[in-house]
Design a protein around this motif. Structure first.
Motif, PDB file in Angstrom:
ATOM      1  N   GLN A 257       0.829  -1.204   0.000  1.00 39.58           N
ATOM      2  CA  GLN A 257       0.000   0.000   0.000  1.00 39.58           C
ATOM      3  C   GLN A 257       0.864   1.254   0.000  1.00 39.58           C
ATOM      4  O   GLN A 257       0.630   2.193  -0.770  1.00 39.58           O
ATOM      5  N   LEU A 258       1.885   1.278   0.847  1.00 42.37           N
ATOM      6  CA  LEU A 258       2.769   2.436   0.896  1.00 42.37           C
ATOM      7  C   LEU A 258       3.584   2.547  -0.386  1.00 42.37           C
ATOM      8  O   LEU A 258       3.768   3.648  -0.928  1.00 42.37           O
ATOM      9  N   ALA A 259       4.063   1.425  -0.896  1.00 41.57           N
ATOM     10  CA  ALA A 259       4.857   1.448  -2.126  1.00 41.57           C
ATOM     11  C   ALA A 259       4.040   2.010  -3.286  1.00 41.57           C
ATOM     12  O   ALA A 259       4.530   2.830  -4.075  1.00 41.57           O
ATOM     13  N   ARG A 260       2.778   1.592  -3.398  1.00 37.58           N
ATOM     14  CA  ARG A 260       1.926   2.084  -4.488  1.00 37.58           C
ATOM     15  C   ARG A 260       1.589   3.553  -4.298  1.00 37.58           C
ATOM     16  O   ARG A 260       1.504   4.322  -5.262  1.00 37.58           O
ATOM     17  N   HIS A 261       1.401   3.958  -3.049  1.00 30.78           N
ATOM     18  CA  HIS A 261       1.089   5.357  -2.783  1.00 30.78           C
ATOM     19  C   HIS A 261       2.236   6.267  -3.234  1.00 30.78           C
ATOM     20  O   HIS A 261       2.000   7.287  -3.901  1.00 30.78           O
TER      21      HIS A 261
END
Length: 467
Positions: A257-261
């Motif tokens: 989730q953080l990587a995609r954000h």
């Protein structure tokens, strides 16, 4: 410089350990209190980075050899600058060499290049750690200059790169601070090894040896590679490839989730990771806490492969803020990393990195996130292959040691050292990267905010100390 009495007490405590592993375990265990390296830190670093054995009698030949090497290199490389003897006559006093003649063999040309290199290094040293009076000393700056100059001449295919001065500065401070001034008549029989290892006559020599040992693994981070574009999106720069791997492989594995954000915000990982990695987090944490973090890092992983996981641990610790922020606020947070508070001081990132190295999955990421926030990430929805961000197989598992290298012999006691092939790139990666971000941001309608952010963070001088 320490008193004999203070060093004697630390030496006594040091002798309670029976191996490097027992010392390492205690360093990692005491991250929340005080480091066992306090007061004898330079000796601990030598043990972990280049001394071959924990047994003090084995130190003497290595210390003597490394110091002799620096003495020889210093005389050869600095002698012409300091004495003025540059071979004005090439074996024939009737035919003096023209100082204005071009050509690599002309000693005057070599002298001018050496003076140019020293001026380049001095520019960084003059603004190195401006809040520390120790580094304003003319003697200290001369010592750092000489160490960096000798290293750069020895590694002429790479030369000097911004950021090297902020690696050598803490090393010099530690070696100088630990030095013991004492007569042999004052010491006990088993203390002679301590006095030899902490001899004040060899502060500059030992600083060079430690810096050389650190750069043995860190050097690829300073190599630009070939055919890199303005913002580091192409080419084979090891530090850019490492940054992408940290984001697309490691962070994606533990917190997609953080990587995609960050990917959706178009935050290029090299924007902040270049500084984190090249300076070994020296700009992110207070000086005294940085030294304790280095204690743990050197003890656990002198090859620095753990650095990748430290970066991921740092991102996970601020993940909730990152998920809420827009582009400009995210960059501000990443370039002005919030100071960890007791008991979660910077050295704890090493323990978190060790955990992530052994648990590189969603559960490992969730454990680190909840450990510091008491909040557990929501389950990650499954994505189809078409929805998943692409990950290049060629970047998977990239480490410092995976970059194209050739092996040569290190000046330190015959160690094998890595040497990178000569690069045609210029050392302007971060500055050009920042300019590229401005250009792209104008297309998003964010040109002015990004320009103001860059001005605030002094991106045009990415490795200058922030006041």
């Amino acid at each position: 410089m320490r008193s004999l009495q203070e060093s004697r007490q630390r030496w006594k405590e040091f002798n309670a350990y029976n191996s490097k592993d027992s010392l390492k375990d205690d360093i990692l265990r005491k991250q929340l209190t005080s480091s066992p390296c306090d007061g004898i830190r330079s000796l601990c670093w030598k043990l972990f980075l280049y001394l071959p054995d924990f047994a003090p009698p084995t130190w003497s030949p290595v210390l003597s050899s490394s110091r002799d090497v620096f003495t020889t290199l210093r005389a050869k490389l600095l002698g012409p600058l300091e004495t003025g003897n540059i071979g004005i006559y090439d074996g024939d006093p009737d035919h003096p060499i023209d100082p204005l003649a071009e050509g690599p063999s002309n000693p005057w040309s070599k002298l001018r290049k050496d003076e140019e290199l020293r001026r380049e290094i001095i520019q960084d040293l003059e603004r190195c750690m401006p809040d520390h009076d120790y580094f304003r000393s003319e003697k200290v700056q001369k010592q750092m200059l000489d160490v960096l100059f000798v290293y750069c001449k020895l590694n002429a295919d790479m030369g000097y790169r911004q950021g090297m001065h902020e690696i050598v500065a803490p090393i010099l401070w530690v070696v100088d601070n630990d030095a013991v001034q004492a007569d042999f008549e004052e010491i006990l029989e088993n203390e002679k090894y301590m006095l030899e290892a902490l001899d004040p006559a060899y502060v500059e020599h030992d600083t060079f040896s430690l810096f050389q040992a650190v750069m043995h693994s860190a050097r690829p981070w300073y190599e630009l590679g070939e055919d890199s574009d303005d913002i580091g999106e192409k080419g084979n720069s090891p530090i850019v490839e490492k940054s992408r791997m940290i984001h697309e492989d490691l962070l994606m594995a533990v917190d997609p989730q953080l990587a995609r954000h960050l990917k959706e915000l178009e935050v290029l990982p090299q924007v902040f990771l270049i500084r984190w990695i090249r300076l070994l987090f020296g700009r992110e944490f207070p000086f005294d806490q940085l030294l304790v973090l280095w204690d743990s890092l050197f003890a656990e992983d002198p090859d620095f492969t753990l650095v990748d996981y430290i970066c991921v641990a740092m991102l996970l610790r601020i993940r909730w803020e990152l998920l809420e922020f827009d582009y400009s606020m995210t960059l501000t947070l990443l370039l002005r990393y919030p100071q960890p508070k007791h008991p979660n001081l910077p050295a704890t990132f090493v323990s978190d990195a060790i955990y992530l190295r052994n648990h590189l999955d969603l559960s490992g990421g969730a454990y680190i996130i909840s450990k510091y926030s008491n909040r557990t990430p929501a389950p990650v929805p499954m994505l189809s292959p078409a929805q998943s961000p692409p990950t290049s197989p060629s970047r998977r598992g990239i480490r410092s040691s995976d970059s194209p290298v050739r092996r040569t012999m290190s000046p330190i006691a015959g160690q094998t050292a890595r040497t990178i092939p000569s690069s045609s790139g210029l050392d302007r990666l971060v500055n050009d990267l920042a300019k590229g971000v401005v250009g792209r941001s104008k297309g998003w309608g964010l040109g002015k905010p990004i320009e103001r952010l860059m001005e605030e963070l002094q991106w045009n001088k990415p490795f200058e100390n922030e006041k």
